[in-house]
Design a protein around this motif. Structure first.
Motif, PDB file in Angstrom:
ATOM      1  N   ARG A  81      -2.743   9.098 -25.346  1.00 21.52           N
ATOM      2  CA  ARG A  81      -4.099   9.045 -25.905  1.00 21.52           C
ATOM      3  C   ARG A  81      -4.073   8.036 -27.033  1.00 21.52           C
ATOM      4  N   GLU A  82      -4.932   7.024 -26.956  1.00 20.03           N
ATOM      5  CA  GLU A  82      -4.855   5.970 -27.960  1.00 20.03           C
ATOM      6  C   GLU A  82      -6.237   5.526 -28.421  1.00 20.03           C
ATOM      7  N   HIS A  83      -6.261   5.004 -29.634  1.00 22.77           N
ATOM      8  CA  HIS A  83      -7.514   4.550 -30.247  1.00 22.77           C
ATOM      9  C   HIS A  83      -7.771   3.081 -29.960  1.00 22.77           C
ATOM     10  N   TRP A  84      -8.911   2.800 -29.366  1.00 21.09           N
ATOM     11  CA  TRP A  84      -9.392   1.430 -29.159  1.00 21.09           C
ATOM     12  C   TRP A  84     -10.772   1.331 -29.818  1.00 21.09           C
ATOM     13  N   TYR A  85     -11.009   0.247 -30.531  1.00 23.36           N
ATOM     14  CA  TYR A  85     -12.284   0.016 -31.223  1.00 23.36           C
ATOM     15  C   TYR A  85     -13.038  -1.083 -30.485  1.00 23.36           C
ATOM     16  N   HIS A  86     -14.234  -0.755 -30.026  1.00 18.46           N
ATOM     17  CA  HIS A  86     -15.000  -1.751 -29.252  1.00 18.46           C
ATOM     18  C   HIS A  86     -15.690  -2.726 -30.207  1.00 18.46           C
ATOM     19  N   PHE A 117     -11.816  -5.422 -27.479  1.00 20.53           N
ATOM     20  CA  PHE A 117     -11.439  -4.254 -28.275  1.00 20.53           C
ATOM     21  C   PHE A 117     -10.330  -4.583 -29.269  1.00 20.53           C
ATOM     22  N   VAL A 118     -10.275  -3.765 -30.310  1.00 20.22           N
ATOM     23  CA  VAL A 118      -9.153  -3.815 -31.248  1.00 20.22           C
ATOM     24  C   VAL A 118      -8.332  -2.548 -31.022  1.00 20.22           C
ATOM     25  N   TYR A 119      -7.020  -2.715 -30.894  1.00 21.59           N
ATOM     26  CA  TYR A 119      -6.148  -1.582 -30.592  1.00 21.59           C
ATOM     27  C   TYR A 119      -5.545  -1.041 -31.877  1.00 21.59           C
ATOM     28  N   ARG A 120      -5.503   0.290 -31.972  1.00 19.64           N
ATOM     29  CA  ARG A 120      -4.919   0.869 -33.193  1.00 19.64           C
ATOM     30  C   ARG A 120      -3.669   1.679 -32.903  1.00 19.64           C
ATOM     31  N   GLY A 121      -3.590   2.272 -31.701  1.00 18.81           N
ATOM     32  CA  GLY A 121      -2.380   3.018 -31.371  1.00 18.81           C
ATOM     33  C   GLY A 121      -2.655   4.481 -31.088  1.00 18.81           C
ATOM     34  N   ASP A 122      -1.596   5.278 -31.203  1.00 14.31           N
ATOM     35  CA  ASP A 122      -1.629   6.693 -30.833  1.00 14.31           C
ATOM     36  C   ASP A 122      -2.770   7.429 -31.529  1.00 14.31           C
TER      37      ASP A 122
END
Lengths: 83, 174, 418, 985
Positions: A48-53, A16-21
């Protein structure tokens, strides 16, 4: 750390790529962009955070994860996560 | 890795990314295709195509090339309900067969490939040795098909050579 | 306070070392101070030291929730350097380097400042040009910098992999004055110096809130050891800045991220100085005890847990094996994590907070250790004079709103990319 | 030889030869290096870190602080190897460390004389004058003295394997408790993995003489292991679980060949396992605690449990005449083992006033003195010759012996349990620390949970295994622990014997003594973390497994606090040190990262291309020809050929994205600063994207192939980031839009055909196509069939010449490039690489990587007017911040040297001619530079303060890291064909 992708199932966080809040919402008009882009609650606790698969289903997820223990209590597709 | 392992590259495949339009569900697409696309990471097959679930409302469609323009046909069939991108050249597909197949792929993939957890028809989009792959289980030989982006083929061969214990000579990927 | 020297050491040896004092007074908090500094790390203690020494402000308390130096001051990889490119950074870190160069004599404490050089490797023409640009900026800031070609790098580090590399080494940017320092000793040296000048160092004293006046001004801190009034409250708690700022109702352009670090078993001398990989995430030096001290990138997700996960360990070790395969049989002995304040442009904040009476020293990302002396010096200057020190004048909190960012990596407003 | 005639788990029919510091010695299969050294009467095995004191073998396990040696030679030399865990093999070469010239005569042993000076933290107090001598003199000396083993300095020649495993239960440690837990779970049908660091399953059962289920413990362990295998459990011997990570993930290292004399060539040395376990049992046993008294570090002083292990498991006697000193019943077990092995037992010294009667009687009967309420006050001899015992009556006795077995009680090996941050909690019941809140899914069992006695451990393991099976919803008959012989272990408080100060060692490896800790406390280092950092207690290769608790007990005493309050250190991964190469595995050298190759790669290799890395891609940099001379000549030729005739370049590495669906145009309008929705089908448009913070992110072309079908290109560097950006926009920001997107970078092989002759070449190659301006104008796109497959032709130019980009499915890419050059022969078409491409884009002033550096705005790049005022787009608002619209910002200009021969370089800074170059006078910097064969001089693009208003000015191009200053004239950034006439042909 395993991210429970709602589609792919539990996957190694490295996929995953992490983006944050995930909480800040893009303002409709000119006001509030500074807050949206720069200011963060940065909570010590559930977040609650955004992760991009990126290496999986290529979907953006909203993952609820405790920043103190890294324990994850849930994840949904971001597109279905409208406040 | 004592078990036998065979690696071949099935030729003549046509591949396409199928992406449902907003609000169009799998069954609607299934009616047009005569094959209902899976709504989970599995592979559905009929004699003319395999549909592998790669995400919500997205599939990798695998068909036989040669018989006309298979992808163009797919586009026409799905006009208005799904977007289609030709990936026939985008991916190379390798078939890993034999008792050693699962063991080899497990060295790379951090998902559970145990037969109990990854049955025939199961599919996953994941990573093997820093390479993105789409893999699905074809039969219980066992055979796994692995699709990876074409430009990585040489590096994937190097990974196989390093991990297959020397006893499985991978085909040269074209 | 007893002065340290080989002679004092020898004379104490004759008395079984029973005469040594405490390195710093373990003070109980008083009711009020001129300045209360929140955070007993390197920056907080250096600030107290320079407040007392440079500005004669010694009615100061440093309150620390645990034991001094227990945060990032004791968790970093001890590298000191000033090889920065941008206005605002280069001058500040060079001022810090100058303070490092006189630190031991100043503190009468051996912090083992060792200027053994910092070598950043480059692996492409584009990277060479970017390093040249940085090196030129350093020179224009009066900082030493040399751009080396492959032969130059071979001369310094013949053991690197020049032949089998996926991303061949083409050269490097070398700062000879860079190097390492003994991180704990820096903390103890500043604590000793500050304590000796009358500063109260209060350990196991956690701030739980701010006292506010009618006008909203901050008038002190509530702590687990009672309320402490102060004319000025200065926060230096990198890693936890958001938590403390929230007590004052502030949100910051900061996320907390974990940075892992690693040390190998002790080995006989092997590495000349600090070496960083330009096509992956790996940097390494060798401590005086002989351990290879190395690290890479942050894990990349918000965290207050001072520990990370395996993908980062693998990424770092892959980077190490990519440039120096001779370390393959060295064993990784211990890993740990530090919680970093990652800002939205990768540069720190030394400024008044938007609340009267409150001063902010935060956002050091993973670069806080090398900044310790200058950070303390400039923060003390701001607290004592009310005006920003020229060397830190660009570390303003409002630069994010005004667009005067200091973005060395050009990654934009995403904390984990800096 | 001290090898016993019978007994043990060694194979006397299979002798092995090995060497230590050159001495040829012998052992047997089943030996460790340490047991073989014991059997050969080798007592001095190493030197301590600081004082270089002589040291012998202390333990029989991985906690060993002293017996560290280098095993092997050359590139395979393995420094700091624990002799106590290294399996012996034929031809093993071991060398002692940290001594010069020899182990017996170590010059640096003089440090011992300076011991009064070299106290804890002494170096913080001195070596400061004169300042410059620190790096020149003091530090190098300290560095030479410090360190332990030496790395070979050669690349590690071995391969390292990697694997993943998933299970219901991971059992860490295959001793009594672990085996019972595994058996309970496996019989219940769970997926079980058992990992043990030893070569053989059984743990302490292998070292003790207990019977389980009426057979020797080792036999029972072997039978259980066999049953586990038959039940499908995976048994990993020689495997250390080194760390616990988030998500119930465990890291483990399996040693595959370290114990082999001649591994098969290419066979991996170790395997790095990542194990995902729903549950885990921490059955890692316990570590015996040394007693702290003067001289306790002398060779010949050994842990009692280790003495038992050498006697019982390895049939090797560590001495001929032994004294046992103990604070618990454990020492008495060793006393019995000594008698059973026929070693003379001189005395048993028990700190307590009462001893286990049976054992005491047996000892007396064997002629041993039994001294109760007594302690060892001193040890005589460089290697133990005698001990002084302070008896209860206060009188001191001297007892001759060559072995002193000590037992101070046991510490549960709870390291892994603290990996996720749970603080160990003091247990007064066992006088040690326990894990109260283990990591999710983990259950400590057996000695690791404080159940030291064998019967308890068996019971606790069975209970843990059954409970986990039930917890996972598997109903199975509860498993009964087998009967066993047993003896009590007892507990004792940690810490020093009274009045043991001088040379009473707490940390053997780092030479930390009781007085060091007292000094640290005196100086205020009273937190366990301060103590560790100030004295280096527990920071050695053993990570304080034998020293930590005693050290904290001394600190507690020195500060008058209970040890429960003093606390202990959090153990962090790895539990045992792991070779760095094992973490890297296959990904080193050329395989560090994958390599991406375009469809035309092989053709380019045939053409003698030199390649450069562009991200993971390999791109041809140029195609040298013998006549060229140097690379510059090659690039000049490629540029001249293209501008004068026609050149062909592989541009397949550009990112390519299909953006599809009814709302595709709407989405692209929100991504680009300019408008895309007005684009007609069959047309392409250049576009620029900003980040939300208002800075430029990437540029490329968007082509409309149908109303609902766009094809978007990105730079090679940003392809992945833009794909992610587009998915974020359509999934998170505007999920209401009906738009789909996918990367088709890999589907298409794309070649740029550029130059005045490009149309003629293409017309010959593709006679069926109408390439007239009317049919295919500048920025036009046509789709057609080539060799039966879809193909696309874009009239797009990066070079400024009339140019086309031809795309075909990548599988046909190789055929395409060969066809193009067949057709191109008539036009002397030449391939050109990334270098020539770069020269031509600089001649045309197109922004590239140097300009799109993440800190530039659209206006900086001269594209301010492209920003639409009619619509919202990402970055629109924050691009208006004062700092981004400041008219003094550096903006794009061209530079040409005043001296035509002078060379401009990217990375140089710009200052006014009148100014001295300083941070203050810095006016900007050169972003890209090249030699322009078209103009015959060097040219550059630069970002210069107020640049657009300074055309015609002269500036100093300052490049101190590479050479002398150059004077240059500021000009427009477009050097060639500013009106763009060539584009249209």
């Amino acid at each position: 750390m395993r991210i429970p992708c709602p589609y792919c199932g539990d996957r190694d966080a490295a996929e995953f790529v992490y983006r944050g809040d995930a909480s800040p919402v893009r303002p409709a008009d000119g006001e509030g962009f500074y807050d949206y882009v720069y200011l963060r609650e940065n909570p010590a606790g559930p977040m609650r955070e955004h992760w991009y698969h990126a290496q999986g289903c290529r979907n953006w997820l909203v993952v609820v994860r405790d920043t103190r223990s890294h324990e994850i209590s849930g994840a949904v597709m971001a597109r279905s996560d409208r406040p | 890795m004592a078990e036998a392992l065979r690696i071949i590259q099935p030729g003549g495949l046509a591949l396409a990314a199928v992406m449902a339009r907003k609000g169009v569900d799998a069954s609607t697409i299934g009616e047009r295709l005569g094959l209902t696309p899976p709504t989970d990471p599995t592979a559905a097959r009929n004699p003319s195509m395999t549909l592998i679930g790669t995400g919500p409302g997205t599939w990798l469609a695998v068909g036989e090339a040669g018989q006309g323009d298979w992808v163009a046909g797919l586009e026409a069939t799905l006009a208005g309900i799904a977007s289609v991108s030709d990936q026939s050249s985008g991916y190379v597909v390798l078939r890993f067969s034999g008792q050693g197949a699962g063991a080899l792929l497990q060295k790379g993939a951090f998902i559970d490939l145990d037969p109990a957890a990854f049955a025939i028809g199961a599919a996953a989009t994941t990573v093997i040795g820093h390479l993105g792959v789409i893999l699905w289980k074809v039969d219980d030989a066992p055979s796994f098909d692995v699709a990876l982006f074409r430009s990585y083929a040489k590096s994937f061969q190097a990974w196989i050579a390093a991990n297959a214990g020397g006893q499985a000579l991978p085909v040269s990927i074209a | 306070m007893a002065r340290f020297s080989i002679f004092s050491l020898a004379s104490n040896a004759l008395t079984g070392h029973r005469r040594w004092d405490r390195t710093w007074r373990d003070a109980a908090p008083r009711d009020a101070y001129d300045v209360v500094i929140v955070g007993g790390g390197g920056h907080g203690l250096a600030t107290a030291y320079y407040l007392a020494r440079e500005h004669g402000v010694s009615n100061v308390a440093v309150v620390e929730k645990g034991w001094i130096g227990g945060g990032n001051a004791g968790r970093n990889t001890t590298i000191i350097r000033s090889n920065y490119e941008l206005d605002g950074n280069a001058g500040f870190y060079e001022w810090s380097m100058k303070l490092w160069e006189g630190l031991e004599q100043d503190l009468n404490y051996n912090a083992m400042v060792s200027q053994r050089g910092v070598l950043n490797l480059y692996h492409s023409d584009a990277q060479r040009d970017a390093f040249a640009r940085r090196g030129n900026a350093m020179r224009m800031n009066g900082i030493d910098a040399e751009l080396l070609d492959t032969a130059g790098v071979r001369g310094l580090a013949p053991f690197l992999d020049f032949d089998q590399a996926r991303f061949p080494i083409q050269g490097g940017l070398h700062q000879r004055r860079g190097g390492t320092a003994r991180h704990d000793a820096v903390v103890w040296g500043y604590a000793r110096g500050a304590s000796d000048r009358g500063v109260d160092i209060v350990q196991n004293c956690e701030v739980t809130g701010f006292m506010r006046g009618a006008d909203g001004r901050v008038t002190g801190v509530e702590t687990t050891r009672g309320a402490i009034a102060a004319d000025k409250v200065a926060v230096a708690v990198a890693g936890n800045s958001s938590k403390v700022a929230a007590m004052a109702g502030l949100r910051l352009p900061i996320e907390s991220h974990v940075l892992q670090a690693f040390v190998s078993e002790a080995l006989k001398p092997l590495l000349p100085g600090v070496i960083t990989f330009g096509a992956g995430h790996f940097y390494v030096s060798q401590s005086d005890k002989g351990g290879l001290v190395f690290g890479g990138d942050i894990d990349g997700y918000n965290s207050y847990a001072s520990r990370g996960n395996l993908p980062t360990v693998e990424d770092v070790c892959e980077g190490g094996m990519a440039i120096m395969p001779m370390i393959g049989r060295a064993r990784l002995l211990r890993s740990w994590g530090g919680v970093c304040d990652m800002t939205m442009d990768g540069s720190p904040i030394i400024d008044r907070a938007p609340v009267d009476g409150l001063y902010l020293n935060a956002g050091w990302c993973y670069g806080g250790f090398k900044a310790t002396p200058a950070s303390g010096w400039c923060f003390a200057h701001l607290i004592a004079t009310g005006a920003a020190h020229p060397a830190a004048a660009r570390f303003r909190l409002d630069r994010f709103a005004s667009g005067h960012l200091i973005d060395e990596k050009g990654q934009g407003a995403q904390a984990n990319l800096h | 030889m001290s090898r016993l005639a019978a007994g043990g788990l060694i194979d006397r029919t299979r002798p092995l030869a090995f060497s230590f510091d050159g001495r040829r010695l012998g052992g047997f299969v089943g030996d460790t290096l340490a047991s073989a050294l014991v059997a050969n009467d080798v007592r001095l095995v190493g030197r301590s870190f600081k004082y270089h004191r002589p040291r012998g073998i202390l333990t029989a396990g991985p906690e060993e602080p002293n017996a560290l040696v280098t095993i092997g030679a050359g590139a395979r030399a393995d420094p700091n190897s624990r002799a106590t865990t290294a399996s012996l093999y034929n031809g093993l070469e071991a060398t002692s460390q940290n001594r010069w010239p020899t182990l017996a005569l170590d010059v640096l042993a003089v440090n011992q004389l300076a011991a009064p000076l070299f106290v804890a933290g002494f170096y913080y107090k001195t070596f400061m004058w004169p300042a410059k001598l620190w790096e020149r003199l003091y530090e190098p000396a300290i560095r030479r003295a410090a360190g332990l083993g030496r790395l070979s300095g050669e690349p590690d020649p071995d391969a390292y394997d990697r694997d993943h495993a998933f299970c219901d239960l991971l059992v860490i440690g295959a001793g009594a408790a672990g085996l019972m837990a595994a058996l309970a779970a496996a019989r219940a049908g769970l997926r079980v993995i058992v990992a043990d660091e030893d070569a053989r399953m059984g743990g302490r059962l292998l070292a003790e003489r207990h019977e389980v289920d009426d057979r020797p413990g080792a036999d029972w362990a072997g039978e259980v292991a066999a049953e586990l295998a038959s039940l499908g459990a995976r048994l990993l011997a020689r495997t250390t679980v080194f760390g616990v990570y988030d998500g119930q993930e465990y890291g483990a290292i399996e040693r595959l060949t370290d114990h082999l004399a001649a591994p098969a060539s290419g066979a991996p040395r170790q395997r790095f396992w990542k194990i995902l376990a729903r549950r885990a049992v921490l059955a890692s046993g316990a570590i015996e605690r040394p007693l702290v008294f003067s001289g306790n570090d002398r060779p010949g002083v050994m842990m009692a449990g280790a003495v038992s292990a050498y006697l019982n498991r390895f049939a090797a006697a560590p001495g001929r005449r032994a004294v046992v000193v103990t604070a618990t019943d454990s020492g008495w077990t060793t006393a019995r083992d000594l008698l059973a092995a026929g070693v003379e037992l001189a005395a048993v010294v028990d700190a307590r006033d009462a001893a286990p009667p049976a054992a005491a009687d047996q000892a007396r009967a064997a002629g041993a003195e039994v001294l109760l309420g007594a302690r060892v006050s001193a040890v005589a001899g460089r290697s133990v010759r005698a001990v002084e015992v302070a008896a209860s009556d206060g009188r001191t006795r001297r007892i001759a012996c060559d072995l002193l077995a000590m037992s101070g009680g046991w510490n549960p090996a709870i390291g892994l349990g603290a990996n996720l941050g749970a603080r160990p909690v003091w247990s007064s019941a066992i006088q040690s620390f326990l894990i109260e809140t283990p990591p999710p899914g983990m259950t400590p069992a057996g000695a690791a949970a404080g159940h030291f006695a064998l019967a308890e451990a068996l019971r606790d393991g069975a209970r843990a295994g059954s409970a986990i099976a039930a917890d996972l919803g598997v109903s199975a008959p509860a498993i009964q622990p087998p009967p066993c012989s047993d003896d009590p272990r007892g507990v004792a408080a940690p810490g020093p014997s009274p009045a043991s100060k001088s040379k009473a060692f707490v940390d053997f490896q780092h030479d930390v003594t009781v007085s060091d800790i007292e000094l640290a406390a005196r100086e205020g280092f009273v937190s366990v973390e301060h103590l560790k950092r100030y004295t280096t207690l527990g920071m050695g290769t053993d990570q304080g497994k034998t020293s930590q608790l005693n050290g904290h007990a001394v600190l507690a005493e020195a500060t008058g606090r209970p040890i429960a309050e003093v606390g202990t250190i959090l153990s962090r991964p790895p539990y045992l040190p792991v070779a760095i190469a094992a973490f890297a595995g296959h990904h080193r050298g050329r395989d560090f990262r994958p390599e991406r190759r375009t469809a035309g790669h092989d053709w380019a290799v045939e053409q003698g291309a030199r390649f450069i890395d562009a991200g993971l891609w390999k791109r041809p940099q140029w195609f040298a020809r013998p006549a060229d001379g140097d690379w510059q000549a090659t690039v000049n030729r490629e540029v001249n050929t293209t501008r004068g005739g026609v050149g062909i370049c592989d541009v397949s590495t550009l990112g390519k994205i299909d953006v599809l669906g009814p709302d595709a145009a709407t989405l692209l309008d929100r991504l680009y600063i300019n408008t895309v929705s007005t684009l007609a089908v069959g047309k392409a448009r250049y576009g620029l994207m900003l980040r939300e913070d208002g800075f430029a992110m990437d540029d490329g072309a968007a082509s409309r192939l149908a109303e609902d079908r766009f094809f978007v290109t990105t730079t090679t560097a940003n392809a992945a980031r833009i794909m992610q950006h587009i998915d974020y926009a359509r999934q998170v920001l505007w999920p209401d839009l009906d738009v789909q997107a996918t990367s088709v970078t890999e589907q298409w092989a794309t070649y740029s055909i550029a130059g005045p002759q490009s149309r003629s070449l293409l017309q010959r190659a593709l006679p069926e196509l109408d390439l007239s301006d009317a049919a295919l104008p500048f920025m036009g796109v046509v789709e057609f069939r080539w060799r039966g497959e879809r193909a696309r032709l874009f009239r797009i130019s990066f070079s400024g010449e009339m140019a086309f980009e031809l795309s075909v499915p990548a599988a046909l890419g190789d055929g395409l490039v060969r066809m193009l050059f067949d057709a191109g022969r008539a036009f002397d078409a030449a391939p050109y690489g990334a270098e020539a491409l770069g020269v031509m884009r600089i001649e045309k002033g197109h922004p590239g990587g140097g300009e799109l550096n993440g800190r530039t705005t659209a206006a900086d790049l001269g594209m301010g007017r492209m920003m639409s005022r009619k619509k919202d787009f990402i970055g629109r608002v924050l691009a208006q911040r004062p700092g981004l619209i400041d008219p003094d910002r550096p903006a794009l200009v061209g530079l040409k040297p005043v001296e035509p021969g002078a060379r401009l370089r990217a990375g140089a800074h710009l200052v006014d001619l009148a100014d001295r170059p300083t941070a203050e006078s810095d006016q900007g910097y050169v972003t890209s530079a090249a030699w322009s064969p078209t103009l015959g001089h060097s040219i550059a693009l630069a970002l210069l303060r107020r640049g657009p208003r300074r055309h015609g000015d002269r500036v100093c191009v300052h490049d101190p890291v590479r050479g002398a200053d150059v004077e240059a004239e500021v000009c427009a950034p477009v050097f060639v064909d500013p009106e763009g006439e060539r584009l249209r042909g």
